[in-house]
Enzyme design. Structure first.
Site, PDB file in Angstrom:
ATOM      1  N   LYS A 142       0.815  -1.131  -0.039  1.00  0.00           N
ATOM      2  CA  LYS A 142       0.063   0.047  -0.131  1.00  0.00           C
ATOM      3  C   LYS A 142       0.859   1.405   0.001  1.00  0.00           C
ATOM      4  O   LYS A 142       1.334   1.517   1.172  1.00  0.00           O
ATOM      5  CB  LYS A 142      -0.830   0.070   1.403  1.00  0.00           C
TER       6      LYS A 142
HETATM    7  N1  PMP Z   1      -7.944  -1.838  -3.204  1.00  0.00           N
HETATM    8  C1  PMP Z   1      -7.240  -0.815  -3.018  1.00  0.00           C
HETATM    9  C2  PMP Z   1      -6.551   0.143  -4.337  1.00  0.00           C
HETATM   10  C3  PMP Z   1      -7.225  -0.109  -1.626  1.00  0.00           C
HETATM   11  O1  PMP Z   1      -6.883   1.278  -1.694  1.00  0.00           O
HETATM   12  C4  PMP Z   1      -8.167  -0.751  -0.694  1.00  0.00           C
HETATM   13  C5  PMP Z   1      -8.150  -0.193   0.552  1.00  0.00           C
HETATM   14  N2  PMP Z   1      -6.948  -0.304   1.409  1.00  0.00           N
HETATM   15  C6  PMP Z   1      -8.452  -2.217  -0.957  1.00  0.00           C
HETATM   16  C7  PMP Z   1      -8.262  -2.619  -2.050  1.00  0.00           C
HETATM   17  C8  PMP Z   1      -9.060  -2.715   0.242  1.00  0.00           C
HETATM   18  O2  PMP Z   1      -8.169  -3.191   1.020  1.00  0.00           O
HETATM   19  P1  PMP Z   1      -8.748  -3.451   2.748  1.00  0.00           P
HETATM   20  O3  PMP Z   1      -9.991  -4.342   2.850  1.00  0.00           O
HETATM   21  O4  PMP Z   1      -7.436  -3.900   3.197  1.00  0.00           O
HETATM   22  O5  PMP Z   1      -8.885  -2.127   3.374  1.00  0.00           O
END
Ligand code: PMP
Length: 297
Positions: free
Chosen positions: A153
């Site tokens: 991320k």
């Molecule tokens: N894809 C992207 C591009 C994101 O930014 C997020 C948010 N973090 C997610 C998927 C979903 O991830 P999570 O369930 O870990 O929040």
């Protein structure tokens, strides 16, 4: 507003007022998007405050920093403890937490020399998104997995998300469906995606997506509830006009889709398995028992 004059954050090893915290204009993070971050939710549980899957989020933050070769040394336990302190100092329960690892001044295209952790949080008043989203297939593709670590991320990846999300809004939609570089459905600008057809849920496999913690939770719930779930590559054509669809992510939780490229999902949301998952997710984060009958009309 995300903060006011009283808001406390953790920054560079201490608790400070958000309004007083300063960062460097010569930082690699600002110039190159070389920062890693997380988005975490905390919920009111049994009269207290609890992060949902806090460990998983901080393990991912450390994984992201390691892939970016940042000298980030906090343990997951330390990060969890510091976050609970930030929540407590601000009196937050229902909150969104945004930890970010920033790198020191350096204009070179080399790995970070020093990094600083900030933990920011704000009260979450959005509740569950009750409106169903109209989405469009974006003209932008997700970053190629050969060019980036897409399972990290990283701030810089989100320029792609801004382009896709804004394009959708400019065209009168709520959000974007973004394809991978081969033309298969990857995810949204900031959430993973599922669709439902004839009693089976489908989601994109790992490889060209940020494999979300919510996505993993949805897959766990499907297994617990005996809802068939398949990870597979699929095109927007396969998804258009399916029975139902939803986005899922820490902030979005499980949010219903009403249409893709103006083609409406067939089932009444409340009659879909996706709705069952939405209700089960709500119970899961609030640590409440979920009974299937609750969701089935
Ligand atoms: N894809 C992207 C591009 C994101 O930014 C997020 C948010 N973090 C997610 C998927 C979903 O991830 P999570 O369930 O870990 O929040």
């Amino acid at each position: 507003m995300y903060y006011n004059e009283n808001t406390v954050i953790y920054f560079k090893g201490q608790f400070v007022k958000a309004a007083d915290a300063k960062t460097d204009l010569y930082s690699q993070s600002l110039h190159y998007g070389y920062a890693v971050f997380e988005g975490i939710r905390s919920y009111p549980i049994n009269g207290g405050t609890k992060m949902f899957k806090g460990k998983e989020h901080y393990d991912r933050l450390r994984h992201s920093a390691a892939l970016m070769k940042m000298p980030f040394t906090y343990s997951t336990e330390q990060l969890l403890e510091l976050t609970y302190q930030v929540l407590e100092k601000n009196g937050f329960t229902d909150a969104y937490i945004r930890p970010i690892v920033l790198c020191s001044p350096n204009m070179a295209l080399s790995k970070g020399k020093e990094c600083y952790l900030a933990i920011e949080a704000w009260e979450w008043t959005n509740g569950y998104m009750s409106n169903k989203m109209r989405i469009m297939t974006s003209s932008y593709r997700r970053p190629n997995a050969d060019a980036f670590h897409v399972d990290a991320k990283v701030s810089g990846h989100y320029v792609n998300s801004i382009l896709a999300c804004q394009e959708a809004k400019d065209n009168g939609y709520d959000e974007a469906l973004v394809l991978d570089s081969n033309g298969y459905v990857a995810e949204s600008s900031g959430a993973n995606i599922f669709y439902e057809n004839e009693g089976v849920l489908y989601t994109a496999p790992k490889g060209n997506i940020l494999p979300g913690i919510t996505r993993a939770t949805v897959i766990e719930l499907c297994k617990e509830l005996n809802i068939p779930i398949e990870e597979k590559l699929f095109t927007p054509e396969e998804m258009r006009g399916a029975d139902a669809g939803f986005f899922c992510g820490t902030a979005a939780e499980v949010v219903a889709l009403s249409s893709l490229d103006n083609v409406v999902f067939k089932k009444n949301w409340e009659d879909s398995l996706s709705y069952v998952i939405q209700q089960a997710y709500k119970c899961k984060v609030l640590e409440k028992p979920f009974q299937l009958e609750q969701a089935v009309a």
